[in-house]
Design a protein around this motif. Structure first.
Motif, PDB file in Angstrom:
ATOM      1  N   HIS A 178      -2.243  -1.564  -4.121  1.00 47.80           N
ATOM      2  CA  HIS A 178      -1.637  -1.920  -2.838  1.00 47.80           C
ATOM      3  C   HIS A 178      -0.130  -1.668  -2.761  1.00 47.80           C
ATOM      4  CE1 HIS A 178      -5.178  -3.927  -1.076  1.00 47.80           C
ATOM      5  NE2 HIS A 178      -5.427  -4.381  -2.298  1.00 47.80           N
ATOM      6  N   LEU A 179       0.546  -1.597  -3.892  1.00 46.09           N
ATOM      7  CA  LEU A 179       2.006  -1.632  -3.852  1.00 46.09           C
ATOM      8  C   LEU A 179       2.690  -0.430  -4.489  1.00 46.09           C
ATOM      9  CD1 LEU A 179       2.402  -5.410  -4.839  1.00 46.09           C
ATOM     10  CD2 LEU A 179       2.367  -4.434  -2.538  1.00 46.09           C
ATOM     11  N   SER A 180       1.929   0.518  -4.972  1.00 47.67           N
ATOM     12  CA  SER A 180       2.541   1.608  -5.740  1.00 47.67           C
ATOM     13  C   SER A 180       3.024   2.769  -4.878  1.00 47.67           C
ATOM     14  CB  SER A 180       1.553   2.131  -6.782  1.00 47.67           C
ATOM     15  OG  SER A 180       0.376   2.641  -6.164  1.00 47.67           O
ATOM     16  N   ALA A 181       2.555   2.868  -3.656  1.00 45.78           N
ATOM     17  CA  ALA A 181       2.867   4.045  -2.827  1.00 45.78           C
ATOM     18  C   ALA A 181       4.088   3.812  -1.955  1.00 45.78           C
ATOM     19  CB  ALA A 181       1.664   4.418  -1.970  1.00 45.78           C
ATOM     20  N   GLY A 182       5.193   3.413  -2.565  1.00 46.35           N
ATOM     21  CA  GLY A 182       6.413   3.239  -1.798  1.00 46.35           C
ATOM     22  C   GLY A 182       7.183   2.022  -2.237  1.00 46.35           C
ATOM     23  N   ARG A 186       8.650  -2.234   1.660  1.00 51.09           N
ATOM     24  CA  ARG A 186       7.855  -1.598   2.712  1.00 51.09           C
ATOM     25  C   ARG A 186       6.370  -1.890   2.549  1.00 51.09           C
ATOM     26  NH1 ARG A 186       5.539   3.445   3.345  1.00 51.09           N
ATOM     27  NH2 ARG A 186       6.468   4.270   1.441  1.00 51.09           N
ATOM     28  N   ARG A 187       5.898  -1.979   1.315  1.00 54.64           N
ATOM     29  CA  ARG A 187       4.468  -2.165   1.057  1.00 54.64           C
ATOM     30  C   ARG A 187       4.036  -3.630   1.111  1.00 54.64           C
ATOM     31  NH1 ARG A 187       1.270   1.754   1.802  1.00 54.64           N
ATOM     32  NH2 ARG A 187      -0.187   0.891   0.266  1.00 54.64           N
ATOM     33  N   ASP A 190       2.433  -5.589   4.210  1.00 53.15           N
ATOM     34  CA  ASP A 190       1.081  -5.223   4.653  1.00 53.15           C
ATOM     35  C   ASP A 190       0.003  -5.557   3.626  1.00 53.15           C
ATOM     36  OD1 ASP A 190       2.017  -4.119   7.067  1.00 53.15           O
ATOM     37  OD2 ASP A 190       2.539  -2.242   6.050  1.00 53.15           O
ATOM     38  N   ALA A 191       0.408  -6.039   2.453  1.00 49.78           N
ATOM     39  CA  ALA A 191      -0.555  -6.280   1.376  1.00 49.78           C
ATOM     40  C   ALA A 191      -1.250  -7.626   1.552  1.00 49.78           C
ATOM     41  CB  ALA A 191       0.158  -6.242   0.024  1.00 49.78           C
TER      42      ALA A 191
END
Length: 301
Positions: A178-182, A186-187, A190-191
């Motif tokens: 959930h949190l690795s793409a940015g 920012r992440r 939305d998680a």
């Protein structure tokens, strides 16, 4: 002021503590009808409605005043009987205390185990969020509370206990998904997130500290209303959350959890509030709680 007969005042306290007229009747060894008659007589004397007839019953604002008076008088009566040597058969001193779930799961119970039990003390613990425990003091339902409020409730004293530290954590698998793409700021909004209940704003506050433009944590929220269950839910990967440091540290060492923002913590100040009442058992508990808190919590900055 119209005299308040102690048997009627004591009956009101028994109804509030028991939650129903039947429970109060059993505790006082009288009939429910007698309980009802005493409450009606007390309401007539005061000219006010003192209870809302719900299940469980709750004191009205006027009832809270009488409940506080009843609890104080009961405590003073017990101490007077003890000093006069006629306390035999009256049972242990009963101390109703409000405490938040995280303190209960981490350090508070160890404080109670250090309280000498001679004479015996019965702890009647009420679990409530630290931001709301002071309300139980105002209602007269408890004599002391662990609270996040430094403003003393009327008729109470307050002393600082220390800072309860929370760490923003998640399982490595959850973070990778959930949190690795940015960037985290920012992440994270939305998680999926774990929250204690619908009054828990800790996760929202943390997200706003990262990204002031955000309203808080994400809309996908799992409500887990126990401290141990909250930690287990985060560890299982249901969502991220702020976990008390004593619970998080062993899981961080084992690799079951990881810090989302190393070095960023949330510190919640805790205070001990209690009635201004010369009750030896209450004073003894207060000193013990303060000593254990000094060992377990972080010192205020």
């Amino acid at each position: 002021m119209t005299e308040l007969p102690f048997d009627q005042v004591r009956t009101l306290l028994a109804v509030v503590d028991g939650g129903t007229f039947d429970a109060a009747a059993a505790a006082l060894h009288v009939t429910p009808s007698a309980v009802s008659q005493r409450i009606k007589a007390l309401e007539q004397r005061t000219g006010r409605v003192l209870l809302t007839r719900t299940k469980p019953v709750r004191p009205t604002e006027s009832g809270q005043v009488v409940v506080r008076f009843a609890r104080q008088m009961t405590a003073l009566e017990r101490d007077a009987r003890k000093e006069l040597g006629i306390a035999a058969g009256s049972g242990p001193a009963r101390l109703p205390i409000a405490v938040n779930a995280d303190s209960l799961a981490t350090w508070f119970l160890s404080a109670l185990t250090r309280v000498p039990q001679s004479p015996p003390i019965c702890f009647d613990l009420h679990r409530e969020d630290e931001a709301h425990t002071a309300a139980l003091l105002r209602e007269g339902r408890v004599m002391a509370a662990v609270t996040s409020s430094a403003e003393p409730v009327a008729g109470c004293t307050v002393r600082p206990l220390g800072l309860a530290r929370y760490l923003p954590v998640a399982s490595p698998q959850f973070a990778a998904h959930h949190l690795s793409a940015g960037p985290l700021e920012r992440r994270l909004p939305d998680a999926p997130v774990i929250v204690f209940d619908r009054r828990d704003e800790l996760q929202d506050r943390f997200v706003r500290s990262l990204t002031p433009d955000e309203s808080g944590a994400g809309p996908l929220r799992h409500y887990v209303p126990t401290s141990e269950g909250f930690c287990d839910a985060v560890t299982a990967g249901l969502g991220w959350g702020l976990v008390p440091e004593p619970q998080a540290e062993p899981l961080l060492r084992s690799g079951a959890l990881m810090e989302l923002a190393p070095g960023r913590r949330v510190d919640v100040p805790l205070y001990w509030q209690q009635w201004k009442l010369d009750v030896p058992a209450l004073a003894l508990v207060a000193e013990t709680v303060a000593a254990v808190a000094a060992e377990s919590l972080h010192a205020p900055r």
